[in-house]
Design an enzyme around this catalytic site. Structure first.
Site, PDB file in Angstrom:
ATOM      1  N   ALA A 160      -5.790   0.121  10.976  1.00  0.00           N
ATOM      2  CA  ALA A 160      -5.088  -1.153  10.834  1.00  0.00           C
ATOM      3  C   ALA A 160      -4.001  -1.026   9.777  1.00  0.00           C
ATOM      4  O   ALA A 160      -4.252  -0.509   8.690  1.00  0.00           O
ATOM      5  CB  ALA A 160      -6.076  -2.237  10.414  1.00  0.00           C
ATOM      6  N   ASP A 195       2.385  -6.417   2.653  1.00  0.00           N
ATOM      7  CA  ASP A 195       1.216  -5.674   3.144  1.00  0.00           C
ATOM      8  C   ASP A 195       1.661  -4.430   3.900  1.00  0.00           C
ATOM      9  O   ASP A 195       0.976  -3.984   4.824  1.00  0.00           O
ATOM     10  CB  ASP A 195       0.311  -6.565   4.008  1.00  0.00           C
ATOM     11  CG  ASP A 195      -1.054  -5.933   4.250  1.00  0.00           C
ATOM     12  OD1 ASP A 195      -1.483  -5.106   3.434  1.00  0.00           O
ATOM     13  OD2 ASP A 195      -1.683  -6.275   5.264  1.00  0.00           O
ATOM     14  N   HIS A 222       0.875  -1.181   0.000  1.00  0.00           N
ATOM     15  CA  HIS A 222       0.000   0.000   0.000  1.00  0.00           C
ATOM     16  C   HIS A 222       0.906   1.223   0.000  1.00  0.00           C
ATOM     17  O   HIS A 222       1.724   1.394   0.912  1.00  0.00           O
ATOM     18  CB  HIS A 222      -0.872   0.041   1.259  1.00  0.00           C
ATOM     19  CG  HIS A 222      -1.777  -1.137   1.379  1.00  0.00           C
ATOM     20  ND1 HIS A 222      -3.054  -1.145   0.859  1.00  0.00           N
ATOM     21  CD2 HIS A 222      -1.589  -2.358   1.931  1.00  0.00           C
ATOM     22  CE1 HIS A 222      -3.607  -2.330   1.104  1.00  0.00           C
ATOM     23  NE2 HIS A 222      -2.744  -3.087   1.744  1.00  0.00           N
ATOM     24  N   PHE A 223       0.751   2.049  -1.020  1.00  0.00           N
ATOM     25  CA  PHE A 223       1.574   3.258  -1.113  1.00  0.00           C
ATOM     26  C   PHE A 223       0.808   4.524  -0.729  1.00  0.00           C
ATOM     27  O   PHE A 223       1.409   5.585  -0.588  1.00  0.00           O
ATOM     28  CB  PHE A 223       2.085   3.443  -2.547  1.00  0.00           C
ATOM     29  CG  PHE A 223       3.256   2.557  -2.917  1.00  0.00           C
ATOM     30  CD1 PHE A 223       4.238   2.226  -2.003  1.00  0.00           C
ATOM     31  CD2 PHE A 223       3.374   2.077  -4.228  1.00  0.00           C
ATOM     32  CE1 PHE A 223       5.323   1.439  -2.368  1.00  0.00           C
ATOM     33  CE2 PHE A 223       4.451   1.297  -4.610  1.00  0.00           C
ATOM     34  CZ  PHE A 223       5.429   0.968  -3.678  1.00  0.00           C
ATOM     35  N   ARG A 224      -0.519   4.443  -0.687  1.00  0.00           N
ATOM     36  CA  ARG A 224      -1.344   5.650  -0.466  1.00  0.00           C
ATOM     37  C   ARG A 224      -1.129   6.637  -1.621  1.00  0.00           C
ATOM     38  O   ARG A 224      -0.783   6.251  -2.712  1.00  0.00           O
ATOM     39  CB  ARG A 224      -1.045   6.328   0.884  1.00  0.00           C
ATOM     40  CG  ARG A 224      -0.922   5.394   2.061  1.00  0.00           C
ATOM     41  CD  ARG A 224      -2.119   4.532   2.275  1.00  0.00           C
ATOM     42  NE  ARG A 224      -1.997   3.748   3.497  1.00  0.00           N
ATOM     43  CZ  ARG A 224      -2.691   2.648   3.739  1.00  0.00           C
ATOM     44  NH1 ARG A 224      -3.547   2.174   2.836  1.00  0.00           N
ATOM     45  NH2 ARG A 224      -2.545   2.004   4.862  1.00  0.00           N
ATOM     46  N   HIS A 273       0.188   4.326   8.020  1.00  0.00           N
ATOM     47  CA  HIS A 273      -0.807   5.273   8.546  1.00  0.00           C
ATOM     48  C   HIS A 273      -0.028   6.199   9.475  1.00  0.00           C
ATOM     49  O   HIS A 273       0.865   5.734  10.203  1.00  0.00           O
ATOM     50  CB  HIS A 273      -1.867   4.569   9.392  1.00  0.00           C
ATOM     51  CG  HIS A 273      -2.769   3.654   8.627  1.00  0.00           C
ATOM     52  ND1 HIS A 273      -3.865   4.092   7.915  1.00  0.00           N
ATOM     53  CD2 HIS A 273      -2.751   2.309   8.481  1.00  0.00           C
ATOM     54  CE1 HIS A 273      -4.480   3.051   7.367  1.00  0.00           C
ATOM     55  NE2 HIS A 273      -3.815   1.953   7.675  1.00  0.00           N
TER      56      HIS A 273
HETATM   57  C1  NCD Z   1      -4.368  -2.254   4.920  1.00  0.00           C
HETATM   58  C2  NCD Z   1      -4.409  -0.754   4.696  1.00  0.00           C
HETATM   59  O1  NCD Z   1      -4.213  -0.009   5.670  1.00  0.00           O
HETATM   60  O2  NCD Z   1      -4.624  -0.316   3.571  1.00  0.00           O
HETATM   61  N1  NCD Z   1      -4.365  -2.507   6.330  1.00  0.00           N
HETATM   62  C3  NCD Z   1      -3.965  -3.643   6.951  1.00  0.00           C
HETATM   63  O3  NCD Z   1      -4.121  -3.722   8.172  1.00  0.00           O
HETATM   64  N2  NCD Z   1      -3.435  -4.624   6.289  1.00  0.00           N
HETATM   65  C4  NCD Z   1      -5.516  -2.884   4.224  1.00  0.00           C
HETATM   66  C5  NCD Z   1      -5.443  -4.378   4.140  1.00  0.00           C
HETATM   67  O4  NCD Z   1      -4.619  -4.933   3.424  1.00  0.00           O
HETATM   68  O5  NCD Z   1      -6.241  -5.023   4.843  1.00  0.00           O
HETATM   69 ZN    ZN Z   2      -3.096  -4.995   2.259  1.00  0.00          ZN
END
Ligand code: NCD
Ligand code: ZN
Length: 346
Positions: free
Chosen positions: A263, A247, A15-17, A251
């Site tokens: 999360a 993953d 996830h790069f946002r 945040h």
């Molecule tokens: C991920 C996210 O923050 O985009 N969060 C995580 O806890 N893994 C989303 C995801 O892959 O469930």
């Molecule tokens: Zn993820």
């Protein structure tokens, strides 16, 4: 073993946002990985090929000069996904896969799929064209115990979907349970799973060690120790069913250390070293390259990296935090020492 030379790893789940966070976090993944599969859960989600192509451009703009790195894009499935659009985006080389978030399962999953059965036309097209389906494998609902979500998803969603579409290429993302590992191993070469560093390093006790640990809270949540043991055995087995997907999910601290915290574990700065710790502890360094650099590319059908990288067993201290706008992001192992260090690229 005091050093390990392998083909440059590939991260099959990041996830790069966007915006300032994207510009801060992309260099960490680009430094360690030849490629990454980028998740589409932005606000708004990446649902069209045009959005994915634009997002890819923003990612590439954040890659440091001279660094070889290929972001590979995914399509966020919704109740309204048009199979023809998805196939066209795949054929044009923009999408490499589509991601299924059950509605409300995780960060920015509010636009996710509310009734999976209604996606059959999409699954049919994906099966026909060989487009991988990536699942956030959790069944959610008011009466579902959070620790049972993965097993219920397997029983109530994955098994029926694969019964209807046995050829579908499927990656169960970030598996967290023995049942997840066994399910994947019981299927053919069209079914695989990613495993995160945190699910190999920790079990649910770590979430409460000496107090609440928000930076280890992710979804699917850490499970009990027997699942951690099963995941370690799976990852280090060398089986082609399992591959590296961090993953990494940044945040800012304000949103992690909050009354209702987000999360996600931000592991990008230290991801390879974190996995190496596990493989080293379990005497499986000879199988690390398969997990990190070969199995993922083989599943997706692209060539592994020609570049080699060397990791040495020499400690380094991980950055305690990464500044972003008026806040910061706390990485996995932030401020502590890890045993392995990236030495050189050949
Ligand atoms: C991920 C996210 O923050 O985009 N969060 C995580 O806890 N893994 C989303 C995801 O892959 O469930
Ligand atoms: Zn993820």
């Amino acid at each position: 073993m005091t050093s390990l030379t392998i083909r440059r790893p590939v991260d099959l789940h990041v996830h790069f946002r966007d915006g300032a966070v994207l510009r801060q976090v992309v260099p960490y993944t680009a430094r360690q990985f030849a490629r990454a599969i980028v998740m589409p859960n932005l606000v708004p989600p990446v649902t069209t090929a045009k959005m994915a192509a634009d997002y890819r451009s923003r990612i590439l703009a954040a890659v440091p000069e001279g660094q070889d790195f290929v972001p590979m894009m995914t399509c966020y499935l919704t109740d309204h996904t048009d199979p023809a659009d998805l196939v066209a985006g795949y054929r044009d080389g923009i999408f490499v896969a589509a991601k299924l978030y059950p509605a409300h399962a995780t960060t920015n999953a509010q636009h996710g799929v509310s009734s999976i059965d209604r996606l059959d036309p999409v699954f049919a097209a994906m099966s026909e064209h060989g487009i991988p389906l990536l699942t956030h494998g959790e069944l959610v609902g008011p009466h579902v115990d959070i620790f049972d979500r993965e097993k219920l998803f397997i029983d109530q969603v994955l098994i029926p979907v694969l019964e209807r579409f046995p050829q579908l290429r499927l990656v169960m993302e970030h598996i967290t349970t023995q049942e997840g590992a066994e399910f994947v191993a019981s299927r053919g070469a069209n079914v695989a799973a990613t495993i995160t560093p945190q699910h190999l390093l920790y079990n649910r006790n770590a979430l409460f060690e000496g107090g609440l640990r928000p930076h280890l809270y992710c979804l699917p949540v850490l499970k009990r120790a027997r699942h951690q043991v099963a995941l370690r055995a799976a990852a280090t087995s060398g089986s082609a069913h399992y591959f590296l997907g961090t993953d990494t999910a940044p945040h800012v601290k304000r949103l992690k250390e909050a009354d209702c915290g987000c999360a996600g574990v931000f592991s990008a700065p230290v991801a390879v070293e974190a996995y190496l710790k596990v493989f080293d502890e379990d005497g499986a360094l000879d199988r690390f390259e398969a997990f990190a650099s070969l199995n993922g590319p083989a599943f997706y059908g692209f060539a592994p990296s020609e570049t080699r990288v060397t990791y040495s067993k020499a400690p380094h201290v991980v950055e305690a935090s990464i500044a972003v706008e008026n806040d910061e992001i706390i990485p996995l192992f932030g401020g502590t020492s890890v045993d392995w260090t990236l030495q050189q690229q050949l």
